[in-house]
Design an enzyme around this catalytic site. Structure first.
Site, mmCIF file in Angstrom:
data_model
loop_
_atom_site.group_PDB
_atom_site.id
_atom_site.type_symbol
_atom_site.label_atom_id
_atom_site.label_comp_id
_atom_site.label_asym_id
_atom_site.label_seq_id
_atom_site.Cartn_x
_atom_site.Cartn_y
_atom_site.Cartn_z
ATOM 1 N N HIS A 278 0.843 -1.211 0.000
ATOM 2 C CA HIS A 278 0.000 0.000 0.000
ATOM 3 C C HIS A 278 0.871 1.251 0.000
ATOM 4 C CE1 HIS A 278 -3.179 2.813 1.389
ATOM 5 N NE2 HIS A 278 -2.171 3.335 2.080
ATOM 6 N N GLU A 279 1.866 1.295 0.883
ATOM 7 C CA GLU A 279 2.738 2.470 0.958
ATOM 8 C C GLU A 279 3.539 2.648 -0.330
ATOM 9 O OE1 GLU A 279 2.412 4.588 3.258
ATOM 10 O OE2 GLU A 279 1.080 3.319 4.455
ATOM 11 N N HIS A 282 1.711 4.541 -3.057
ATOM 12 C CA HIS A 282 1.815 6.006 -3.033
ATOM 13 C C HIS A 282 3.027 6.467 -3.834
ATOM 14 C CE1 HIS A 282 -1.453 6.697 -0.295
ATOM 15 N NE2 HIS A 282 -0.936 5.946 0.661
ATOM 16 N N GLU A 358 -5.549 7.273 -1.084
ATOM 17 C CA GLU A 358 -5.462 6.074 -0.244
ATOM 18 C C GLU A 358 -6.238 4.912 -0.855
ATOM 19 O OE1 GLU A 358 -3.563 5.654 2.311
ATOM 20 O OE2 GLU A 358 -2.868 7.735 2.421
ATOM 21 N N ASP A 362 -4.692 1.333 -1.934
ATOM 22 C CA ASP A 362 -5.261 0.042 -1.526
ATOM 23 C C ASP A 362 -5.436 -0.870 -2.743
ATOM 24 O OD1 ASP A 362 -5.380 0.679 1.134
ATOM 25 O OD2 ASP A 362 -7.520 1.174 1.151
#
Length: 420
Positions: A278-279, A282, A358, A362
């Site tokens: 997930h990070e 970004h 976000e 995901d």
């Protein structure tokens, strides 16, 4: 007359605080939608009755504190102006030094100390609430240490910004806001670059992750994502909190992958890999750079609005506020008050953009990992350890939630699972 203004401001704050208390503690403005009751998104299916009770109490208390702390800070700045304290601080600076930098330093010392001292009880209550609900494990001495570091860092940053602001105000009363905005761009880029190496270590200890097998798997994911990272860093947070976190920070060659030790202790390997994916999403989607562009756009508009409002307010109410002219540093509390109001009002927009990013992160993590079960269990674990509301009231979501509510994140995973 000025005493009446102070009394009216206090009464207005009390009325506002009472209204927020009713909205947060009394109004029935949240809950699980009927269509999601009994599903994996329903907190009653994965949280005990005690956890549900604690989550409700903690969330409401923290939300209330959030909505009164920022307006209380506005009240402090207003009272400092109405009572003439700002002028007294300026005179103290003028008497202590013949140099502009020395005068600014003394003025900021008085202003920062006064505002921080008045805000300290509320900040302590916020810390105490986290401690009582078991989220904070930080001793008072450590909390005070971090608070002192915050004050020193904020003071240094304030000195730089205030010097820039009043330098340009004294040279162009009409266009100062644009020059200040332009000056903040390289400053923020520099801050983002040095933050992982210089700022973050002031607060916590960062070490290479001890679990080398896990590090290899995380770096393999990073390689797939095109992230130039050679190590995964573990930050010691167990002595401060029971909550979890992970992030990719920095820009360019200073990019770092960071995991809190609490995350490593409380999540399974599959869940940790989902969090890291997930990070990394970004990073892949350039959210850091988009966030900077949005920040610069919001600050551009904010500086323009603040400049317009300051000129009008000083012309109309300058005498009551003890402000003789815009370019005098005793006008600073008005600048801080208006800036805070404008940025507070912009939070719903910033949070809306952040929640969208976000959601995309995901989706990226699900595509990279391909394990919906780990995704759902991760979100459930986050809800339990943070005691966060899975479905907050609308105003709370607008102003506080930079991430989608956990009920939405779990529901989105289930929708993705059905599509496949």
């Amino acid at each position: 007359m000025k005493a009446k203004w102070v009394v009216r401001a206090l009464l207005l704050f009390v009325v506002y605080a009472a209204a927020m208390f009713v909205y947060i503690f009394i109004s029935d403005n949240s809950g699980v939608p009927e269509t999601l009751r009994g599903t994996v998104a329903d907190p009653s299916t994965f949280m005990s009755q005690r956890e549900l009770y604690l989550s409700e109490g903690y969330s409401k208390t923290r939300n209330f504190l959030y909505f009164i702390m920022t307006p209380f800070e506005w009240l402090i700045y207003l009272v400092i102006l109405l009572t003439g304290l700002s002028r007294l601080f300026e005179r103290a600076g003028q008497k202590s030094s013949k140099w502009a930098a020395g005068q600014t330093t003394v003025y900021l010392l008085f202003l920062t100390f006064t505002a921080s001292l008045v805000m300290l009880p509320l900040r302590y209550v916020s810390y105490w609430v986290s401690k009582q609900y078991g989220l904070s494990t930080q001793p008072v001495s450590e909390w005070l240490k971090h608070h002192a570091i915050d004050l020193c860092f904020d003071f240094g940053w304030s000195f730089i910004m205030v010097s820039i602001i009043y330098f340009f105000i004294r040279r162009s009363v009409k266009r100062w806001w644009m020059y200040v905005w332009m000056a903040t761009i390289p400053l923020m880029l520099f801050y983002s670059f040095v933050k992982p190496e210089i700022i973050d270590p002031l607060y916590n200890d960062f070490t290479p992750i001890e679990n080398k097998q896990l590090e290899e798997k995380i770096l393999a994911l990073a390689d797939q994502a095109g992230i130039p990272a050679e190590h995964v860093y573990e930050v010691k947070m167990a002595g401060q909190t029971n909550t979890m976190n992970a992030y990719v920070t920095g820009i360019g060659s200073n990019t770092r992958i960071v995991l809190w030790d609490t995350t490593l202790q409380q999540l399974s390997e599959g869940e940790i890999l989902f969090v890291m994916a997930h990070e990394m999403g970004h990073y892949v989607k350039k959210d850091v750079y988009r966030g900077m562009i949005l920040y610069f756009a919001i600050t551009f508009v904010s500086f323009w609005i603040v400049a317009k409002l300051m000129n009008r307010i000083i012309r109309k109410y300058g005498k009551a506020l003890h402000i003789e002219r815009l370019e005098a540093i005793h006008s600073l509390p008005l600048y801080l008050l208006l800036s805070s109001v404008v940025l507070f009002a912009s939070d719903p927009l910033s949070n809306m953009v952040s929640r969208h990013e976000e959601n995309l992160a995901d989706q990226y993590a699900l595509e990279l990992i391909g394990n919906e079960k780990d995704a759902i269990s991760t979100f459930q674990a986050l809800a339990k350890t943070s005691l966060s509301e899975t479905n907050p009231p609308l105003l709370v979501k607008w102003f506080r939630y930079s991430h989608p509510p956990l009920i939405d994140r779990i529901y989105n995973v289930k929708k993705q699972e059905k599509k496949e």
